[in-house]
Design a protein around this motif. Structure first.
Motif, PDB file in Angstrom:
ATOM      1  N   ASN A  29       0.890  -1.282  -0.091  1.00 27.96           N
ATOM      2  CA  ASN A  29       0.176   0.003  -0.114  1.00 27.96           C
ATOM      3  C   ASN A  29       0.783   1.133   0.055  1.00 27.96           C
ATOM      4  OD1 ASN A  29      -1.662   2.093   0.648  1.00 27.96           O
ATOM      5  ND2 ASN A  29      -3.006   0.841   1.702  1.00 27.96           N
ATOM      6  N   PRO A  30       0.915   2.120  -1.137  1.00 32.45           N
ATOM      7  CA  PRO A  30       1.729   3.333  -1.057  1.00 32.45           C
ATOM      8  C   PRO A  30       1.315   4.380  -0.006  1.00 32.45           C
ATOM      9  CG  PRO A  30       0.231   3.326  -2.846  1.00 32.45           C
ATOM     10  CD  PRO A  30      -0.240   2.028  -2.121  1.00 32.45           C
ATOM     11  N   LEU A  31       0.366   4.372   0.504  1.00 33.18           N
ATOM     12  CA  LEU A  31      -0.090   5.285   1.586  1.00 33.18           C
ATOM     13  C   LEU A  31       1.101   5.680   2.530  1.00 33.18           C
ATOM     14  CD1 LEU A  31      -2.778   6.851   2.524  1.00 33.18           C
ATOM     15  CD2 LEU A  31      -2.711   5.280   4.588  1.00 33.18           C
ATOM     16  N   ASP A  32       1.141   7.067   2.475  1.00 32.26           N
ATOM     17  CA  ASP A  32       2.253   7.605   3.546  1.00 32.26           C
ATOM     18  C   ASP A  32       1.697   7.925   4.944  1.00 32.26           C
ATOM     19  OD1 ASP A  32       4.979   8.493   3.907  1.00 32.26           O
ATOM     20  OD2 ASP A  32       3.848  10.645   4.095  1.00 32.26           O
ATOM     21  N   GLY A  33       0.422   8.496   4.814  1.00 36.51           N
ATOM     22  CA  GLY A  33      -0.003   8.968   6.134  1.00 36.51           C
ATOM     23  C   GLY A  33      -1.500   9.074   5.827  1.00 36.51           C
ATOM     24  N   ARG A  69       3.458  -2.096   7.566  1.00 34.15           N
ATOM     25  CA  ARG A  69       4.078  -0.876   7.454  1.00 34.15           C
ATOM     26  C   ARG A  69       3.378   0.110   8.188  1.00 34.15           C
ATOM     27  NH1 ARG A  69       3.872   3.418   4.030  1.00 34.15           N
ATOM     28  NH2 ARG A  69       2.410   2.172   2.577  1.00 34.15           N
ATOM     29  N   ALA A  70       3.996   0.763   9.045  1.00 34.20           N
ATOM     30  CA  ALA A  70       3.229   1.812   9.760  1.00 34.20           C
ATOM     31  C   ALA A  70       3.117   3.143   9.172  1.00 34.20           C
ATOM     32  CB  ALA A  70       3.975   2.259  11.105  1.00 34.20           C
ATOM     33  N   VAL A  71       2.094   4.010   9.111  1.00 37.61           N
ATOM     34  CA  VAL A  71       1.831   5.066   8.471  1.00 37.61           C
ATOM     35  C   VAL A  71       2.026   6.321   9.098  1.00 37.61           C
ATOM     36  CG1 VAL A  71       0.575   3.987   6.369  1.00 37.61           C
ATOM     37  CG2 VAL A  71      -0.683   4.776   8.484  1.00 37.61           C
ATOM     38  N   LYS A  72       1.968   7.491   8.852  1.00 36.91           N
ATOM     39  CA  LYS A  72       2.048   8.814   9.724  1.00 36.91           C
ATOM     40  C   LYS A  72       0.455   9.184   9.950  1.00 36.91           C
ATOM     41  CE  LYS A  72       6.270  10.683   7.581  1.00 36.91           C
ATOM     42  NZ  LYS A  72       6.597  11.634   6.725  1.00 36.91           N
ATOM     43  N   VAL A  73       0.365   9.561  10.915  1.00 36.09           N
ATOM     44  CA  VAL A  73      -1.005  10.053  11.401  1.00 36.09           C
ATOM     45  C   VAL A  73      -0.709  11.871  11.689  1.00 36.09           C
ATOM     46  CG1 VAL A  73      -3.043  10.294  12.843  1.00 36.09           C
ATOM     47  CG2 VAL A  73      -1.852   8.085  12.390  1.00 36.09           C
ATOM     48  N   ASN A  74      -1.669  12.628  11.039  1.00 32.94           N
ATOM     49  CA  ASN A  74      -1.593  13.929  11.131  1.00 32.94           C
ATOM     50  C   ASN A  74      -0.153  14.694  10.960  1.00 32.94           C
ATOM     51  OD1 ASN A  74      -4.195  14.267  11.696  1.00 32.94           O
ATOM     52  ND2 ASN A  74      -3.892  14.336  14.054  1.00 32.94           N
ATOM     53  N   GLY A  75       0.581  13.736   9.785  1.00 29.91           N
ATOM     54  CA  GLY A  75       1.957  14.128   9.584  1.00 29.91           C
ATOM     55  C   GLY A  75       2.983  13.609  10.374  1.00 29.91           C
ATOM     56  N   HIS A  76       2.712  13.181  11.410  1.00 28.55           N
ATOM     57  CA  HIS A  76       3.658  12.424  12.676  1.00 28.55           C
ATOM     58  C   HIS A  76       4.050  10.965  12.545  1.00 28.55           C
ATOM     59  CE1 HIS A  76       3.951  16.434  14.146  1.00 28.55           C
ATOM     60  NE2 HIS A  76       2.542  16.709  14.173  1.00 28.55           N
TER      61      HIS A  76
END
Length: 339
Positions: A147-151, A253-260
Motif C-alpha cells: 500500500n503506497p499510503l504515506d499517512g 508498514r506503519a503510516v503517519k498520522v497528522n504528519g507524525h
C-alpha cells in the motif's frame, strides 16, 4: 495465578457490564474518539473482607513478591525485575499475561504488582490500589507493505475504520486508483472494551466500527491478517509489529498520522501523535496487602524507565518525558493529556 473465580466476581462482572453499557454510549459531540483516561477519584467499592484480605501467592514455592504483567511490559521489565531480585537477594515470581489476566490477579488478590497496557477503567480503581505510570507507546496504524499510503489524518483514520471511506482510491494521498480489489478492509482487536484509551482513541466503541471489520482476538493475528491483505488497515504497537513481523514473517508498514510518524518519540511525548497505549503498574496501599518491598520495586522500575534503561525496542516513552511536555499526573499516575 487463578482467574477471578472468587466469591466477589459476580459483583465485579456486574460492574463491568454497567461499564460496558456506558462505553457503548454515543461519544461527546464533535468527536468520535473516546476519552483517554478515567477519573482518578473514582473508586469501585468492594466488601470489607476483600479489602482486609492478604495477598495469596499461588506460586510453587514461597516468594517475596508475585507480579503479573501484560505482553509488552513483561519483556520490557523482566530484566529489571530480575536485576532487582538479585541485588536484594529475594525471590520474585513474574508471569506474562494480558490486561485482563493481570487485572484478575488484582481482583483475586494473588499479585503484589500488576502491569497493564491500558489506563484503568472505573472498575479497576479498587480500594487500596495505586497506579504508577511507566510510560506510553504509540499505537501505529498498519497497512500492507504494498500500500503506497504515506499517512492519514486522524479524521481519515476514523473514516477508514468506520466504513465511511470504503476504497483506497477515495484518498488522493494513497496513490491508489479506485477499483474492486482496492477496497478497505479494517482489521480490529477490540480488547479491554471497558477501559479508556488504546484503540478507543480511534473510535470510542465497537458500534462505531464498520460492520465489515475483520475482528481478531490476538495481537499476533492482527499483524498476520494485515500482512496478508493489500487492502487492510489495522493497529498495534511498533514493538509487536516488529516482533511478529520477524517470528511470523508477517510484514506490515506503519503510516503517519497528522504528519507524525509513530516512531517519532518526540511527537508522541508532545501529544502530537494521537493514538497510544498507557503502561501502568500497581501497588497496594492498605495492610495487610501493602508491602514495603513492592513499593520499593515499583519506584525503582519507574526510576529505571525514566533513566532510559529500558530497551528502546519496546518503544515506551517514559513518564519523565511526559511530565516535561505537560502531561497531567496525579502523584505517579498519568491522568491527562497536555493542553
Amino acid at each position: 495465578m487463578t482467574r477471578c473465580g472468587e466469591y466477589f466476581c459476580a459483583a465485579v462482572f456486574g460492574l463491568l457490564t454497567l461499564a460496558s453499557a456506558a462505553a457503548s454510549a454515543a461519544p461527546d459531540p464533535g468527536t468520535l474518539g473516546g476519552r483517554p483516561f478515567t477519573d482518578p477519584a473514582s473508586v469501585t467499592p468492594m466488601p470489607d473482607d476483600w479489602v482486609k484480605a492478604p495477598i495469596r501467592h499461588l506460586t510453587p514455592k514461597p516468594v517475596a513478591l508475585a507480579l503479573s504483567l501484560d505482553q509488552q511490559l513483561y519483556p520490557a521489565l523482566l530484566p529489571l525485575v530480575q536485576r532487582f531480585a538479585r541485588e536484594r537477594k529475594v525471590e520474585i515470581a513474574i508471569e506474562e499475561g494480558t490486561c485482563g489476566t493481570s487485572t484478575a490477579a488484582t481482583y483475586d488478590r494473588t499479585a503484589d504488582i500488576i502491569g497493564a497496557c491500558c489506563p484503568p477503567a472505573e472498575t479497576d480503581r479498587l480500594p487500596g490500589i495505586k497506579f504508577h505510570t511507566v510510560g506510553i507507546a504509540a499505537v501505529a496504524l498498519l497497512v500492507h507493505p504494498d500500500n503506497p499510503l504515506d499517512g492519514v489524518t486522524d479524521d481519515a483514520a476514523r473514516k477508514l475504520f468506520g466504513g465511511q471511506i470504503k476504497n483506497w482510491g477515495e484518498m488522493p494521498m494513497s496513490a491508489v486508483r479506485p477499483g474492486p480489489r482496492k477496497e478497505v478492509q479494517a482489521v480490529t482487536r477490540l480488547h479491554c472494551k471497558t477501559r479508556p484509551g488504546h484503540w478507543r482513541l480511534i473510535l470510542d466503541n465497537e458500534e462505531l466500527f464498520t460492520r465489515d471489520t475483520e475482528e481478531v482476538s490476538a495481537i499476533e493475528d492482527m499483524i498476520v491478517q494485515v500482512s496478508r491483505n493489500r487492502g487492510a488497515i489495522g493497529y498495534e504497537t511498533l514493538y509487536h509489529a516488529a516482533l511478529f513481523g520477524e517470528t511470523r514473517k508477517a510484514k506490515v508498514r506503519a503510516v503517519k498520522v497528522n504528519g507524525h510518524d509513530p516512531r517519532d518519540d518526540r511527537a508522541l511525548a508532545a501529544g502530537k501523535y494521537p493514538f497510544y497505549r498507557v503502561f501502568n503498574i500497581t501497588t497496594w496501599t492498605l495492610a495487610p496487602a501493602s508491602k514495603p518491598l513492592a513499593d520499593e520495586l515499583a519506584a525503582w522500575l519507574i526510576d529505571q524507565a525514566n533513566a532510559g534503561v529500558m530497551d528502546p525496542r519496546y518503544g515506551i516513552v517514559p513518564a519523565k518525558d511526559l511530565r516535561d511536555k505537560g502531561w497531567k499526573f496525579l502523584e505517579n499516575e498519568l491522568i491527562g493529556e497536555p493542553n
